[in-house]
Scaffold this motif. Structure first.
Motif, mmCIF file in Angstrom:
data_model
loop_
_atom_site.group_PDB
_atom_site.id
_atom_site.type_symbol
_atom_site.label_atom_id
_atom_site.label_comp_id
_atom_site.label_asym_id
_atom_site.label_seq_id
_atom_site.Cartn_x
_atom_site.Cartn_y
_atom_site.Cartn_z
ATOM 1 N N THR A 32 34.983 38.849 41.275
ATOM 2 C CA THR A 32 34.046 40.049 41.183
ATOM 3 C C THR A 32 34.197 40.215 42.412
ATOM 4 O O THR A 32 33.387 41.914 43.369
ATOM 5 C CB THR A 32 33.268 39.535 41.305
ATOM 6 O OG1 THR A 32 32.387 38.339 41.013
ATOM 7 C CG2 THR A 32 33.236 39.603 38.693
ATOM 8 N N ILE A 35 36.295 43.213 41.018
ATOM 9 C CA ILE A 35 36.306 43.720 39.634
ATOM 10 C C ILE A 35 34.556 43.193 38.029
ATOM 11 O O ILE A 35 33.954 42.622 39.361
ATOM 12 C CB ILE A 35 37.339 43.138 38.877
ATOM 13 C CG1 ILE A 35 37.413 41.440 38.276
ATOM 14 C CG2 ILE A 35 38.819 43.710 39.289
ATOM 15 C CD1 ILE A 35 38.870 40.629 38.408
ATOM 16 N N SER A 36 34.713 43.835 37.336
ATOM 17 C CA SER A 36 33.287 43.194 36.850
ATOM 18 C C SER A 36 33.619 41.805 35.716
ATOM 19 O O SER A 36 34.305 41.025 36.254
ATOM 20 C CB SER A 36 33.393 43.926 35.173
ATOM 21 O OG SER A 36 34.105 43.683 34.286
ATOM 22 N N GLU A 46 36.096 41.329 33.199
ATOM 23 C CA GLU A 46 37.163 40.990 33.882
ATOM 24 C C GLU A 46 37.321 40.064 34.005
ATOM 25 O O GLU A 46 38.646 39.584 33.721
ATOM 26 C CB GLU A 46 37.743 42.792 33.906
ATOM 27 C CG GLU A 46 38.836 43.248 34.677
ATOM 28 C CD GLU A 46 39.292 43.841 35.475
ATOM 29 O OE1 GLU A 46 40.379 43.657 35.711
ATOM 30 O OE2 GLU A 46 38.801 44.514 35.474
ATOM 31 N N ALA A 64 37.121 37.693 31.364
ATOM 32 C CA ALA A 64 38.545 37.666 31.112
ATOM 33 C C ALA A 64 40.802 37.806 31.907
ATOM 34 O O ALA A 64 40.767 36.784 31.013
ATOM 35 C CB ALA A 64 39.386 39.738 30.144
ATOM 36 N N ARG A 65 40.290 37.673 32.840
ATOM 37 C CA ARG A 65 41.794 37.155 33.576
ATOM 38 C C ARG A 65 41.749 35.920 33.333
ATOM 39 O O ARG A 65 43.044 34.658 33.575
ATOM 40 C CB ARG A 65 41.643 37.712 35.494
ATOM 41 C CG ARG A 65 41.666 39.641 35.179
ATOM 42 C CD ARG A 65 41.800 40.180 36.200
ATOM 43 N NE ARG A 65 41.850 41.416 36.631
ATOM 44 C CZ ARG A 65 43.318 41.344 36.530
ATOM 45 N NH1 ARG A 65 44.390 40.702 36.262
ATOM 46 N NH2 ARG A 65 43.290 42.868 36.605
ATOM 47 N N TYR A 76 44.349 37.029 39.286
ATOM 48 C CA TYR A 76 44.278 38.854 39.804
ATOM 49 C C TYR A 76 46.152 39.739 39.894
ATOM 50 O O TYR A 76 46.382 40.624 39.950
ATOM 51 C CB TYR A 76 43.249 39.043 40.732
ATOM 52 C CG TYR A 76 42.827 40.523 41.093
ATOM 53 C CD1 TYR A 76 42.460 40.983 39.568
ATOM 54 C CD2 TYR A 76 43.331 41.710 42.292
ATOM 55 C CE1 TYR A 76 41.906 42.557 39.951
ATOM 56 C CE2 TYR A 76 43.161 42.910 42.146
ATOM 57 C CZ TYR A 76 42.409 42.953 41.241
ATOM 58 O OH TYR A 76 42.119 44.302 41.435
ATOM 59 N N ARG A 81 45.499 44.059 33.547
ATOM 60 C CA ARG A 81 44.027 43.694 32.568
ATOM 61 C C ARG A 81 44.967 43.043 31.208
ATOM 62 O O ARG A 81 45.348 43.044 30.614
ATOM 63 C CB ARG A 81 43.241 44.565 31.735
ATOM 64 C CG ARG A 81 42.865 45.542 33.929
ATOM 65 C CD ARG A 81 41.588 45.830 33.542
ATOM 66 N NE ARG A 81 41.086 46.698 32.175
ATOM 67 C CZ ARG A 81 40.065 46.918 32.447
ATOM 68 N NH1 ARG A 81 39.246 46.738 33.104
ATOM 69 N NH2 ARG A 81 39.124 46.680 30.973
ATOM 70 N N PRO A 123 42.606 44.939 26.007
ATOM 71 C CA PRO A 123 41.666 44.893 24.613
ATOM 72 C C PRO A 123 41.523 44.360 23.266
ATOM 73 O O PRO A 123 42.781 44.629 22.770
ATOM 74 C CB PRO A 123 41.337 46.809 24.707
ATOM 75 C CG PRO A 123 42.192 47.530 26.134
ATOM 76 C CD PRO A 123 43.553 46.198 26.266
ATOM 77 N N TRP A 170 39.188 38.222 26.335
ATOM 78 C CA TRP A 170 37.834 38.953 26.297
ATOM 79 C C TRP A 170 36.458 38.430 25.643
ATOM 80 O O TRP A 170 36.256 38.503 23.953
ATOM 81 C CB TRP A 170 37.821 40.748 25.791
ATOM 82 C CG TRP A 170 38.928 41.761 26.771
ATOM 83 C CD1 TRP A 170 40.071 41.475 27.212
ATOM 84 C CD2 TRP A 170 38.471 41.837 28.236
ATOM 85 N NE1 TRP A 170 40.767 42.439 27.807
ATOM 86 C CE2 TRP A 170 39.548 42.936 28.538
ATOM 87 C CE3 TRP A 170 37.292 42.260 28.983
ATOM 88 C CZ2 TRP A 170 39.519 42.926 29.779
ATOM 89 C CZ3 TRP A 170 37.253 42.868 29.829
ATOM 90 C CH2 TRP A 170 38.113 43.081 30.738
ATOM 91 N N GLU A 230 32.017 44.958 27.988
ATOM 92 C CA GLU A 230 32.517 45.018 29.304
ATOM 93 C C GLU A 230 31.418 46.263 30.395
ATOM 94 O O GLU A 230 30.891 46.918 28.833
ATOM 95 C CB GLU A 230 33.642 46.140 29.088
ATOM 96 C CG GLU A 230 34.446 47.280 30.807
ATOM 97 C CD GLU A 230 34.877 45.796 31.741
ATOM 98 O OE1 GLU A 230 34.552 46.011 31.668
ATOM 99 O OE2 GLU A 230 36.400 46.007 32.110
#
Length: 104
Positions: free
Chosen positions: A19, A24-25, A28, A31-32, A62, A92, A95, A100, A104
Motif C-alpha cells: 500500500t 494500491i488499496s 488489493e 488479495a495479492r 506485485y 490483480r 474479482p 479477496w 474494495e
C-alpha cells in the motif's frame, strides 16, 4: 491458511509495504498476498520465507520477473541488475476469487 501471530504480522507487513510503495488499496494488497502465498504450507514464525524481508516478498507479489527472471526488491544495490525502468505488474487477482478477503 492458519497462521501464528508472527506469520500473520509478517504478511500484514507485506501488505503495508504494497500500500505504501505501490499506492494500491489495502484490499488489493491483501488479495495479492493471498494469491501468492495462500496455497503455501506455512510453518510458525519464523517460517523459511522469513529469511527475506517483507519488502522483498511484497515486490514479488506485485511485480512479474523481468526477462532475466529477476524481480525488483526495493534494494538499490540488488536492483541494479534488474530492469526496474518498467517492471510488469502482476495482474490483480480476479474479482470474486478467494484471494479477496476485504471489501474494495
Amino acid at each position: 491458511m492458519r497462521l501464528d501471530v508472527g506469520m500473520l504480522a509478517y504478511f500484514r507487513d507485506m501488505a503495508d509495504e504494497m500500500t505504501a510503495r505501490f499506492g494500491i488499496s489495502r484490499a488489493e494488497a491483501v488479495a495479492r498476498v493471498n494469491a501468492r502465498c495462500g496455497d503455501l504450507d506455512i510453518s510458525p514464525y519464523p517460517d523459511l520465507m522469513c529469511h527475506e524481508d517483507p519488502v522483498f516478498r511484497a515486490y514479488g507479489a506485485y511485480y512479474l520477473p523481468d526477462a532475466a527472471g529477476r524481480l525488483p526488491c526495493g534494494d538499490e544495490e540488488y536492483d541494479r541488475g534488474t530492469d526496474v525502468a518498467s517492471p510488469a505488474v502482476r495482474p490483480r487477482p480476479a474479482p470474486g476469487s478467494p484471494a479477496w478477503r476485504l471489501a474494495e
